[in-house]
Design a protein around this motif. Structure first.
Motif, PDB file in Angstrom:
ATOM      1  N   PRO B 122       0.824  -1.217   0.000  1.00 51.33           N
ATOM      2  CA  PRO B 122       0.000   0.000   0.000  1.00 51.33           C
ATOM      3  C   PRO B 122       0.857   1.266   0.000  1.00 51.33           C
ATOM      4  O   PRO B 122       2.040   1.219   0.342  1.00 51.33           O
ATOM      5  N   SER B 123       0.225   2.379  -0.391  1.00 53.46           N
ATOM      6  CA  SER B 123       0.939   3.657  -0.375  1.00 53.46           C
ATOM      7  C   SER B 123       1.128   4.119   1.067  1.00 53.46           C
ATOM      8  O   SER B 123       0.475   3.626   1.988  1.00 53.46           O
ATOM      9  N   GLU B 124       2.009   5.110   1.231  1.00 54.15           N
ATOM     10  CA  GLU B 124       2.240   5.630   2.577  1.00 54.15           C
ATOM     11  C   GLU B 124       0.947   6.213   3.151  1.00 54.15           C
ATOM     12  O   GLU B 124       0.637   6.056   4.338  1.00 54.15           O
ATOM     13  N   LYS B 125       0.173   6.862   2.288  1.00 56.67           N
ATOM     14  CA  LYS B 125      -1.104   7.441   2.733  1.00 56.67           C
ATOM     15  C   LYS B 125      -2.053   6.343   3.226  1.00 56.67           C
ATOM     16  O   LYS B 125      -2.721   6.490   4.256  1.00 56.67           O
ATOM     17  N   GLU B 126      -2.115   5.256   2.456  1.00 53.47           N
ATOM     18  CA  GLU B 126      -2.979   4.147   2.869  1.00 53.47           C
ATOM     19  C   GLU B 126      -2.508   3.536   4.185  1.00 53.47           C
ATOM     20  O   GLU B 126      -3.313   3.188   5.051  1.00 53.47           O
ATOM     21  N   ILE B 127      -1.198   3.411   4.346  1.00 53.40           N
ATOM     22  CA  ILE B 127      -0.667   2.858   5.602  1.00 53.40           C
ATOM     23  C   ILE B 127      -1.072   3.740   6.773  1.00 53.40           C
ATOM     24  O   ILE B 127      -1.523   3.265   7.815  1.00 53.40           O
ATOM     25  N   MET B 131      -3.406   2.361   9.768  1.00 52.29           N
ATOM     26  CA  MET B 131      -2.806   2.218  11.097  1.00 52.29           C
ATOM     27  C   MET B 131      -3.311   3.266  12.082  1.00 52.29           C
ATOM     28  O   MET B 131      -2.749   3.430  13.168  1.00 52.29           O
ATOM     29  N   GLU B 132      -4.433   3.916  11.736  1.00 56.96           N
ATOM     30  CA  GLU B 132      -4.908   4.994  12.618  1.00 56.96           C
ATOM     31  C   GLU B 132      -5.354   4.475  13.980  1.00 56.96           C
ATOM     32  O   GLU B 132      -5.440   5.237  14.938  1.00 56.96           O
ATOM     33  N   GLY B 133      -5.613   3.192  14.070  1.00 51.99           N
ATOM     34  CA  GLY B 133      -6.062   2.626  15.347  1.00 51.99           C
ATOM     35  C   GLY B 133      -4.942   2.183  16.258  1.00 51.99           C
ATOM     36  O   GLY B 133      -5.172   1.481  17.239  1.00 51.99           O
ATOM     37  N   ASN B 134      -3.713   2.558  15.937  1.00 50.53           N
ATOM     38  CA  ASN B 134      -2.576   2.236  16.807  1.00 50.53           C
ATOM     39  C   ASN B 134      -1.908   3.530  17.239  1.00 50.53           C
ATOM     40  O   ASN B 134      -1.242   4.195  16.444  1.00 50.53           O
ATOM     41  N   LEU B 135      -2.124   3.886  18.489  1.00 49.07           N
ATOM     42  CA  LEU B 135      -1.567   5.140  18.985  1.00 49.07           C
ATOM     43  C   LEU B 135      -0.183   4.929  19.572  1.00 49.07           C
ATOM     44  O   LEU B 135       0.085   3.935  20.232  1.00 49.07           O
ATOM     45  N   VAL B 144       7.644   4.769  12.129  1.00 46.62           N
ATOM     46  CA  VAL B 144       6.815   3.566  12.024  1.00 46.62           C
ATOM     47  C   VAL B 144       6.277   3.437  10.604  1.00 46.62           C
ATOM     48  O   VAL B 144       6.402   2.381   9.964  1.00 46.62           O
ATOM     49  N   ILE B 145       5.696   4.519  10.097  1.00 45.86           N
ATOM     50  CA  ILE B 145       5.092   4.470   8.765  1.00 45.86           C
ATOM     51  C   ILE B 145       6.167   4.180   7.704  1.00 45.86           C
ATOM     52  O   ILE B 145       5.987   3.346   6.816  1.00 45.86           O
TER      53      ILE B 145
END
Lengths: 293, 158
Positions: B122-127, B131-135, B144-145
């Protein structure tokens, strides 16, 4: 830690309805649990009985045909919806809505039926379904009935479901071959946000490519329940959607449809300003997304 | 019922256990099986520190009952390495310095693994979106990204 409860896994709709009726306010119907278990961790909304309905076969799966339209089992997860090829192609506005729910982890558990039955005014899955003219198939001990989604909500977190009724499926007619859809979620951040405002738009235009022939607008967090903005919709019919001033003039009507309240997350006054700005903007986005032959 | 017997595969080990129905999958993994990689952060599905894969899908194990995992295959961070050989994501997190305090790391890596399995490269934007649910509260998202993107590219090139 979740307080102790008794766990029931009904195998059929009738069994689920009987349990729901028997336990009343001491029980809770659960599918993905992304709302219910989170609340139970926090200590409020404690229930003696959890009725887990997600294994019931009638509530499973996504079905689609050109003539029958889309049928979503109540236990279908948000992630199943956002990954479904036909939904992506034909019901994109629904994908736009559900992909803003929680996180990937939440979307893997949370279900469309749960999103509807929790009946939060901010639910990101409900607005898109409202503008797609969805209906709810409800099962009770006395049989089955179908209720348009726009009539499903009766008050804050209240629905038409009787003590012995559960939501089984959500049906969505096939949209016009050429339509424009958009979901706009206003929040203070991009991730893990509850909508301060959610705007869904579905529109069709006449053969000239610009005269509005159908307009459906749904507003989240703008009233005690998710609503359709019917006066604003009526304003747009017959109007030239390529004319920006004409589109933006609806900002003087939108507050006749909406009644946002003050909450700890945002002031009613702020939400009213947002509505005036963002409803026409979302209409313009939907117009831009119009699939042209 | 207040207790139920469950039949569960965790990291290639088969378990048959009786659990209280109000026990979360996270409590079962940490307290009953001693697998403490998944962390309890918020207990309300916001932070993702408890992320494990259930039949390949990332979920918040704090919001799932152990009985709901009956018959499922669970993968936790402990099951990712093959013997001494770390999973490419684990190795990359170390090599790129994508770990600060480490509390969020097991959840981050499990979500990242699921994303690479499902989306390939996936693109960096998609990642970022997925991954928005991992704070991370050390504010370590950039590395990380990048690390996930780099690993995705390396795996896709193979």
């Amino acid at each position: 830690m979740i307080a102790r409860f008794d766990y029931h896994v009904p195998a059929s709709l009738d069994e689920a309805c009987a349990l729901k009726k028997e336990y009343g306010n001491t029980g809770i119907v659960v599918a993905g649990g992304s709302d219910v278990y989170a609340k139970m961790h926090l200590g409020d909304h404690l229930y003696d009985h959890v009725i887990d309905i997600k294994k019931i076969e009638d509530m499973q799966g996504i079905r689609w045909s050109e003539t029958e339209g889309l049928s979503l089992g109540a236990a279908v997860t948000h992630h199943e919806i956002e990954r479904h090829p036909v939904i992506k192609e034909r019901y994109d506005v629904l994908v736009q809505g559900v992909r803003t729910i929680g996180s990937l982890q939440v979307r893997n558990r949370g279900t469309i039926g749960g999103n509807i039955c929790t009946a939060a005014p901010s639910a990101d899955g409900i607005g898109p379904l409202l503008v797609l003219d969805a209906s709810c198939v409800i099962h009770g001990l006395g049989g089955e009935r179908t209720v348009p989604l726009k009539d499903f909500f009766t008050g804050p977190k209240q629905t038409v479901l009787a003590d012995d009724e559960v939501l089984v499926r959500v049906t969505v007619p096939t949209p016009a071959p050429s339509y424009g859809g958009a979901y706009f979620k206003y929040g203070r951040r991009n991730a893990m946000e509850i909508a301060l405002l959610g705007i869904s738009v579905y529109l069709e235009v006449a053969d000239d490519g610009k005269t509005c022939s159908a307009m459906r607008i749904a507003l989240g967090t703008s009233a005690p329940i998710p609503i359709r903005a019917q006066k604003t919709e009526a304003y747009y019919i017959g109007k030239d959607l390529s004319d920006r001033q004409v589109v933006e003039a609806a900002s003087s009507i939108i507050l006749e449809d909406a009644s946002p309240r003050n909450s700890w997350r945002a002031d009613g006054e702020f939400r009213r300003s947002l509505l005036k700005l963002l409803v026409p903007r979302t209409v313009r986005t939907a117009y831009g997304a119009l699939t042209r032959e | 019922m207040f207790k139920k017997e469950i039949n569960i595969m965790v990291n290639n080990e088969h378990y048959v256990r009786e659990v209280a129905v109000n026990r979360t999958l996270l409590e079962f993994l940490r307290e009953d099986l001693g697998l403490t990689g998944a962390k309890e952060g918020c207990n309300e599905g916001e932070c993702g520190a408890c992320t494990v894969l259930v039949d390949g899908k990332p979920v918040n194990s704090c919001l799932m009952l152990a009985v709901e995992a009956d018959g499922s295959y669970i993968l936790t961070i402990e099951g990712l390495a093959k013997g001494d050989l770390l999973h490419p994501l684990q190795q990359a997190f170390i090599d790129e310095g994508a770990v600060q305090c480490g509390f969020c790391t097991p959840g981050m890596i499990m979500t990242a693994k699921a994303i690479l399995d499902e989306y390939g490269n996936p693109s960096e934007k998609e990642i970022r979106k997925l991954m928005e649910g991992n704070l991370c509260r050390c504010t370590g998202y950039t590395r990380v990204i990048k690390t996930v993107k780099k690993t995705a590219e390396a795996l896709a090139a193979k």
